[in-house]
Scaffold this active site. Structure first.
Site, PDB file in Angstrom:
ATOM      1  N   LYS A  20       0.819  -1.205   0.000  1.00  0.00           N
ATOM      2  CA  LYS A  20       0.000   0.000   0.000  1.00  0.00           C
ATOM      3  C   LYS A  20       0.856   1.259   0.000  1.00  0.00           C
ATOM      4  O   LYS A  20       0.513   2.253  -0.630  1.00  0.00           O
ATOM      5  CB  LYS A  20      -0.906   0.010   1.218  1.00  0.00           C
ATOM      6  CG  LYS A  20      -2.361  -0.045   0.840  1.00  0.00           C
ATOM      7  CD  LYS A  20      -3.235  -0.120   2.048  1.00  0.00           C
ATOM      8  CE  LYS A  20      -4.393  -1.045   1.763  1.00  0.00           C
ATOM      9  NZ  LYS A  20      -5.074  -1.438   2.987  1.00  0.00           N
ATOM     10  N   ASN A  28      -4.376 -10.445  -0.949  1.00  0.00           N
ATOM     11  CA  ASN A  28      -3.804 -11.788  -0.834  1.00  0.00           C
ATOM     12  C   ASN A  28      -4.911 -12.813  -0.623  1.00  0.00           C
ATOM     13  O   ASN A  28      -5.764 -12.633   0.247  1.00  0.00           O
ATOM     14  CB  ASN A  28      -2.853 -11.852   0.370  1.00  0.00           C
ATOM     15  CG  ASN A  28      -1.663 -10.922   0.239  1.00  0.00           C
ATOM     16  OD1 ASN A  28      -1.803  -9.745  -0.097  1.00  0.00           O
ATOM     17  ND2 ASN A  28      -0.486 -11.445   0.498  1.00  0.00           N
ATOM     18  N   GLU A  78      -1.362 -12.944  -5.052  1.00  0.00           N
ATOM     19  CA  GLU A  78      -1.753 -11.580  -4.725  1.00  0.00           C
ATOM     20  C   GLU A  78      -2.263 -10.856  -5.964  1.00  0.00           C
ATOM     21  O   GLU A  78      -1.603 -10.846  -6.997  1.00  0.00           O
ATOM     22  CB  GLU A  78      -0.556 -10.808  -4.160  1.00  0.00           C
ATOM     23  CG  GLU A  78       0.182 -11.555  -3.056  1.00  0.00           C
ATOM     24  CD  GLU A  78       1.250 -10.715  -2.383  1.00  0.00           C
ATOM     25  OE1 GLU A  78       1.300  -9.490  -2.626  1.00  0.00           O
ATOM     26  OE2 GLU A  78       2.042 -11.292  -1.615  1.00  0.00           O
ATOM     27  N   ILE A  81      -5.883  -4.993  -8.169  1.00  0.00           N
ATOM     28  CA  ILE A  81      -6.988  -4.636  -9.051  1.00  0.00           C
ATOM     29  C   ILE A  81      -6.765  -3.213  -9.558  1.00  0.00           C
ATOM     30  O   ILE A  81      -6.453  -2.313  -8.772  1.00  0.00           O
ATOM     31  CB  ILE A  81      -8.332  -4.754  -8.309  1.00  0.00           C
ATOM     32  CG1 ILE A  81      -8.482  -6.176  -7.743  1.00  0.00           C
ATOM     33  CG2 ILE A  81      -9.490  -4.427  -9.247  1.00  0.00           C
ATOM     34  CD1 ILE A  81      -9.731  -6.394  -6.912  1.00  0.00           C
ATOM     35  N   ARG A 103       5.561 -12.052 -17.014  1.00  0.00           N
ATOM     36  CA  ARG A 103       7.011 -12.246 -16.815  1.00  0.00           C
ATOM     37  C   ARG A 103       7.262 -13.070 -15.552  1.00  0.00           C
ATOM     38  O   ARG A 103       6.395 -13.191 -14.702  1.00  0.00           O
ATOM     39  CB  ARG A 103       7.711 -10.887 -16.687  1.00  0.00           C
ATOM     40  CG  ARG A 103       7.250 -10.085 -15.463  1.00  0.00           C
ATOM     41  CD  ARG A 103       8.132  -8.873 -15.195  1.00  0.00           C
ATOM     42  NE  ARG A 103       7.586  -8.017 -14.153  1.00  0.00           N
ATOM     43  CZ  ARG A 103       7.825  -8.191 -12.850  1.00  0.00           C
ATOM     44  NH1 ARG A 103       8.564  -9.193 -12.433  1.00  0.00           N
ATOM     45  NH2 ARG A 103       7.303  -7.358 -11.961  1.00  0.00           N
ATOM     46  N   LYS A 106      11.192 -11.521 -10.239  1.00  0.00           N
ATOM     47  CA  LYS A 106      12.550 -10.987 -10.324  1.00  0.00           C
ATOM     48  C   LYS A 106      12.913 -10.307  -9.022  1.00  0.00           C
ATOM     49  O   LYS A 106      12.042  -9.863  -8.277  1.00  0.00           O
ATOM     50  CB  LYS A 106      12.609  -9.919 -11.441  1.00  0.00           C
ATOM     51  CG  LYS A 106      13.077 -10.432 -12.770  1.00  0.00           C
ATOM     52  CD  LYS A 106      13.284  -9.297 -13.766  1.00  0.00           C
ATOM     53  CE  LYS A 106      11.983  -8.733 -14.266  1.00  0.00           C
ATOM     54  NZ  LYS A 106      12.058  -7.929 -15.481  1.00  0.00           N
ATOM     55  N   PHE A 108      14.784  -6.934  -7.528  1.00  0.00           N
ATOM     56  CA  PHE A 108      15.140  -5.614  -8.046  1.00  0.00           C
ATOM     57  C   PHE A 108      16.179  -4.963  -7.145  1.00  0.00           C
ATOM     58  O   PHE A 108      16.201  -5.177  -5.943  1.00  0.00           O
ATOM     59  CB  PHE A 108      13.890  -4.746  -8.163  1.00  0.00           C
ATOM     60  CG  PHE A 108      12.947  -5.246  -9.226  1.00  0.00           C
ATOM     61  CD1 PHE A 108      13.116  -4.885 -10.552  1.00  0.00           C
ATOM     62  CD2 PHE A 108      11.910  -6.104  -8.899  1.00  0.00           C
ATOM     63  CE1 PHE A 108      12.271  -5.352 -11.543  1.00  0.00           C
ATOM     64  CE2 PHE A 108      11.050  -6.587  -9.883  1.00  0.00           C
ATOM     65  CZ  PHE A 108      11.230  -6.210 -11.201  1.00  0.00           C
TER      66      PHE A 108
END
Ligand code: ADP
Ligand code: MG
Length: 147
Positions: A20, A28, A78, A81, A103, A106, A108
């Site tokens: 958030k 979730n 998760e 929307i 994808r 990953k 980051f």
């Protein structure tokens, strides 16, 4: 191979990973729902349609990943929307159809890199879901729950 995948279940509490705060809340699914998922579905980012309770159907992006809270032996599912809600909807029934893969998961280097990747995912979902074959699933009877 499992797609499109229809799924319905209760929205549970996440683990305060601060989605958030990033401006990207993710609803979730509760543990039981996650356990009902095909065990061989690939982790990563997907797009599709989602609806809360008897509400409108909106575009969504979905992440299927390993859940650090359970030492990465359980998955988390998760849904973000693509819509602004007036209130949280913990405990409500979330219905989704997962349509396509964007994808793999990953790591980051920075929060900025993560946020910009998610924004790219949202853009791609937005574009793909406007295709006629995907718009069709938005109208699917699955989203019209019986009384
Ligand atoms: P948690 O760690 O509990 O999952 P998040 O920061 O990921 O917390 O926020 C998720 C919650 O935010 C959802 O369970 C839902 O109640 C609420 N929420 C509000 N707007 C959205 C949205 N557009 N997409 C997903 N969840 C939303
Ligand atoms: Mg979340």
């Amino acid at each position: 191979r499992h797609l499109p995948y229809f799924c319905r279940g209760e929205v549970g509490r996440g683990f305060g990973r601060g989605s958030k705060e990033l401006g990207i809340p993710t609803a979730n699914f509760s543990e039981q729902v996650v356990e009902s998922f095909p065990s061989d579905i690939s982790t990563g980012i997907y797009y599709g349609w989602a609806c809360v309770g008897n509400g409108d159907v909106h575009k969504m992006v979905l992440s299927i990943g390993w859940n650090p809270y359970y030492k990465n032996v359980k998955k988390s599912v998760e849904t973000h929307i693509i819509h602004t809600f007036k209130e949280d909807f913990y405990g409500e029934i979330l219905s989704i159809v997962i349509i396509g893969y964007i994808r793999p998961e990953k790591n980051f280097d920075s929060l900025d890199a993560l946020i910009s990747a998610i924004q790219d995912d949202i853009e791609e979902a937005n574009r793909k879901l406007d295709l006629p074959e995907h718009l069709k699933l938005k109208e699917d009877n699955f989203f019209h729950m019986p009384e």
